[in-house]
Design a protein around this motif. Structure first.
Motif, PDB file in Angstrom:
ATOM      1  N   ASP A  25      -6.043  -8.263  13.277  1.00 35.93           N
ATOM      2  CA  ASP A  25      -4.905  -7.449  13.722  1.00 35.93           C
ATOM      3  C   ASP A  25      -5.305  -6.729  15.007  1.00 35.93           C
ATOM      4  OD1 ASP A  25      -2.693  -5.909  14.081  1.00 35.93           O
ATOM      5  OD2 ASP A  25      -2.780  -4.894  12.144  1.00 35.93           O
ATOM      6  N   GLN A  26      -4.916  -7.326  16.136  1.00 36.31           N
ATOM      7  CA  GLN A  26      -5.247  -6.746  17.434  1.00 36.31           C
ATOM      8  C   GLN A  26      -4.213  -5.728  17.894  1.00 36.31           C
ATOM      9  OE1 GLN A  26      -5.502 -10.652  19.378  1.00 36.31           O
ATOM     10  NE2 GLN A  26      -7.683 -10.282  19.720  1.00 36.31           N
ATOM     11  N   ALA A  27      -3.079  -5.680  17.191  1.00 38.71           N
ATOM     12  CA  ALA A  27      -2.039  -4.715  17.549  1.00 38.71           C
ATOM     13  C   ALA A  27      -2.221  -3.395  16.819  1.00 38.71           C
ATOM     14  CB  ALA A  27      -0.655  -5.297  17.242  1.00 38.71           C
ATOM     15  N   ASN A  28      -2.473  -3.492  15.511  1.00 39.60           N
ATOM     16  CA  ASN A  28      -2.690  -2.307  14.674  1.00 39.60           C
ATOM     17  C   ASN A  28      -1.537  -1.310  14.808  1.00 39.60           C
ATOM     18  OD1 ASN A  28      -4.046  -0.784  12.770  1.00 39.60           O
ATOM     19  ND2 ASN A  28      -5.287   0.285  14.293  1.00 39.60           N
ATOM     20  N   THR A  29      -0.329  -1.817  14.620  1.00 45.86           N
ATOM     21  CA  THR A  29       0.868  -0.981  14.659  1.00 45.86           C
ATOM     22  C   THR A  29       1.499  -0.945  13.272  1.00 45.86           C
ATOM     23  OG1 THR A  29       2.309  -2.842  15.248  1.00 45.86           O
ATOM     24  CG2 THR A  29       1.269  -1.640  17.067  1.00 45.86           C
ATOM     25  N   SER A  51       2.762  -4.448  12.465  1.00 45.39           N
ATOM     26  CA  SER A  51       1.703  -5.409  12.152  1.00 45.39           C
ATOM     27  C   SER A  51       1.136  -5.168  10.761  1.00 45.39           C
ATOM     28  CB  SER A  51       0.599  -5.331  13.202  1.00 45.39           C
ATOM     29  OG  SER A  51      -0.093  -4.099  13.130  1.00 45.39           O
ATOM     30  N   ASN A  82     -12.744  -8.704  13.900  1.00 48.38           N
ATOM     31  CA  ASN A  82     -12.617  -7.934  15.130  1.00 48.38           C
ATOM     32  C   ASN A  82     -12.489  -8.801  16.378  1.00 48.38           C
ATOM     33  OD1 ASN A  82     -13.000  -5.405  13.736  1.00 48.38           O
ATOM     34  ND2 ASN A  82     -15.190  -5.869  13.657  1.00 48.38           N
ATOM     35  N   PRO A  98      -1.415 -10.631  17.802  1.00 46.85           N
ATOM     36  CA  PRO A  98      -1.872 -10.316  19.170  1.00 46.85           C
ATOM     37  C   PRO A  98      -1.626  -8.862  19.527  1.00 46.85           C
ATOM     38  CG  PRO A  98       0.206 -11.490  19.221  1.00 46.85           C
ATOM     39  CD  PRO A  98      -0.222 -11.472  17.789  1.00 46.85           C
ATOM     40  N   PRO A  99      -2.279  -8.390  20.602  1.00 42.60           N
ATOM     41  CA  PRO A  99      -2.093  -6.978  21.014  1.00 42.60           C
ATOM     42  C   PRO A  99      -0.652  -6.654  21.389  1.00 42.60           C
ATOM     43  CG  PRO A  99      -4.040  -7.937  22.053  1.00 42.60           C
ATOM     44  CD  PRO A  99      -3.307  -9.060  21.398  1.00 42.60           C
ATOM     45  N   ASP A 100       0.061  -7.623  21.970  1.00 40.75           N
ATOM     46  CA  ASP A 100       1.447  -7.373  22.384  1.00 40.75           C
ATOM     47  C   ASP A 100       2.440  -7.794  21.309  1.00 40.75           C
ATOM     48  OD1 ASP A 100       0.814 -10.035  22.615  1.00 40.75           O
ATOM     49  OD2 ASP A 100       2.010 -10.361  24.427  1.00 40.75           O
TER      50      ASP A 100
END
Length: 370
Positions: free
Chosen positions: A55-59, A62, A82, A103-105
């Motif tokens: 989980d690169q977004a961590n929102t 997500s 990671n 993804p982060p976005d």
């Protein structure tokens, strides 16, 4: 034709069957075993597939996605990663079969239907895992408000989820089947050959000559087994050549690791054959018992039906069978380019099986005609 004479023959056959306890046990045991296995153990719906999350977004969205996927019980998230490189490392070792990549976005992708919002990476060396990915691809994520679809190889991903099939991107069935057939064929031939070879010595009276020699039970057993190790390795070579030149199945890992894993597995199958020979009184009985051990192995090992779809007791039973561990080894080496040292626990399980079976067989084996 006289009915009385016909009835006498029928009565004679029934008496003979009643005296042959092994045959009678097979008559009752095989249908019972098949019914129990197919009724309780075989399940085409995959559950609790070992998986990881990146989980690169961590929102909030997500985390909600991961929670909803976990609630489906298709995936069992055992690792939080990671970096993307960790996915390949864990999958190559066989510790996970799938990974969710956010993804982060992620939030931006949710608002744009022209790009996949998240990704499912699956181990393509196992067809059952591919089936689980298709389940995830159609899983309704109503709370997030977007659909999902699977993108074919080479095509642009459609909105929703993108499924990445590692190690078998074309989803070719022989890539999954041929490595497994190495274990299935060896399980069939090695057990039957060894069991029948030792029983044949008793049937033909050759055991009398062996009794007159200073051979110990261990020496006699190993001497009968060693030639079949070479036969097994020849079979492995033949399957690998046919798989490469006829079906285009690659050997991505070390060929030495393939033969070392096959050697240990052949030893496990041969010790099982030796154990069966101590129970059987004839070659026909030896073949019957070999088939009786072969049936649950092929059904529970993950070759035909998904291992992760079985209930826990069936999985515990499958862990006893050598074919279960060899399938993981051979698919890992041939398709995922895994090293033998990375799957040492599978080798250890086969070594334990060899030790136990050989100890029991030697304890039962006696150089006597009775």
């Amino acid at each position: 034709m006289k009915f009385a004479r016909l009835l006498a023959v029928v009565r004679k056959e029934l008496v003979q069957l009643a005296r042959d306890r092994l045959t009678f046990a097979m008559i009752v045991g095989i249908p019972t075993l098949q019914l129990l296995l197919f009724g309780f153990a075989i399940n085409l719906d995959i559950r609790h597939l070992p998986a990881a999350v990146l989980d690169q977004a961590n929102t909030a969205h997500s985390r909600e996605l991961v929670a909803e996927l976990a609630s489906s019980q298709v995936l069992d998230f055992r690792y939080r990663l990671n970096a993307p490189q960790q996915i390949d490392e864990q999958m190559r070792r066989g510790t996970i079969n799938a990974a969710i990549v956010i993804p982060p976005d992620f939030e931006t992708r949710l608002a744009r239907p022209d790009r996949p919002a998240w990704q499912v990476v699956v181990d393509g060396s196992d067809q059952s895992v591919q089936a689980a990915a298709r389940q995830l691809g159609s899983f309704p994520l109503a709370t997030l408000g977007y659909g999902s679809a699977e993108s074919p190889p080479g095509a642009q991903a459609v909105p929703g989820v993108e499924i990445v099939n590692l190690y078998n991107p074309q989803r070719r069935a022989p890539v999954n089947t041929v490595p497994g057939l190495i274990g299935v064929i060896l399980a069939m031939t090695m057990v039957i050959f060894t069991a029948m070879a030792i029983v044949r010595e008793r049937e033909r009276g050759n055991m009398e000559m062996l009794i007159a020699t200073p051979l110990s039970p261990f020496e006699l057993t190993i001497g009968k087994v060693l030639p079949y190790i070479g036969i097994g390795l020849i079979q492995v070579t033949l399957i690998l050549l046919l798989g490469e030149f006829v079906f285009g199945v690659p050997v991505r890992g070390s060929i030495l690791d393939v033969y070392l894993a096959a050697l240990v597995y052949i030893g496990a199958m041969l010790t099982l054959g030796v154990f069966i020979s101590t129970l059987a009184n004839s070659q026909f009985q030896a073949m019957q018992m070999a088939f009786f051990t072969f049936l649950p192995q092929i059904l529970l090992s993950g070759f035909m039906f998904p291992y992760d779809g079985m209930p826990r007791p069936a999985q515990w039973l499958a862990e006893v069978f050598p074919l279960t561990h060899f399938l993981r080894l051979i698919r890992g080496i041939m398709l995922r380019e895994a090293h033998l040292g990375e799957m040492w626990h599978e080798i250890a399980a086969l070594a334990v099986f060899i030790t136990v079976m050989l100890a029991i067989a030697l304890r039962r084996f006696r150089k006597t005609l009775d």
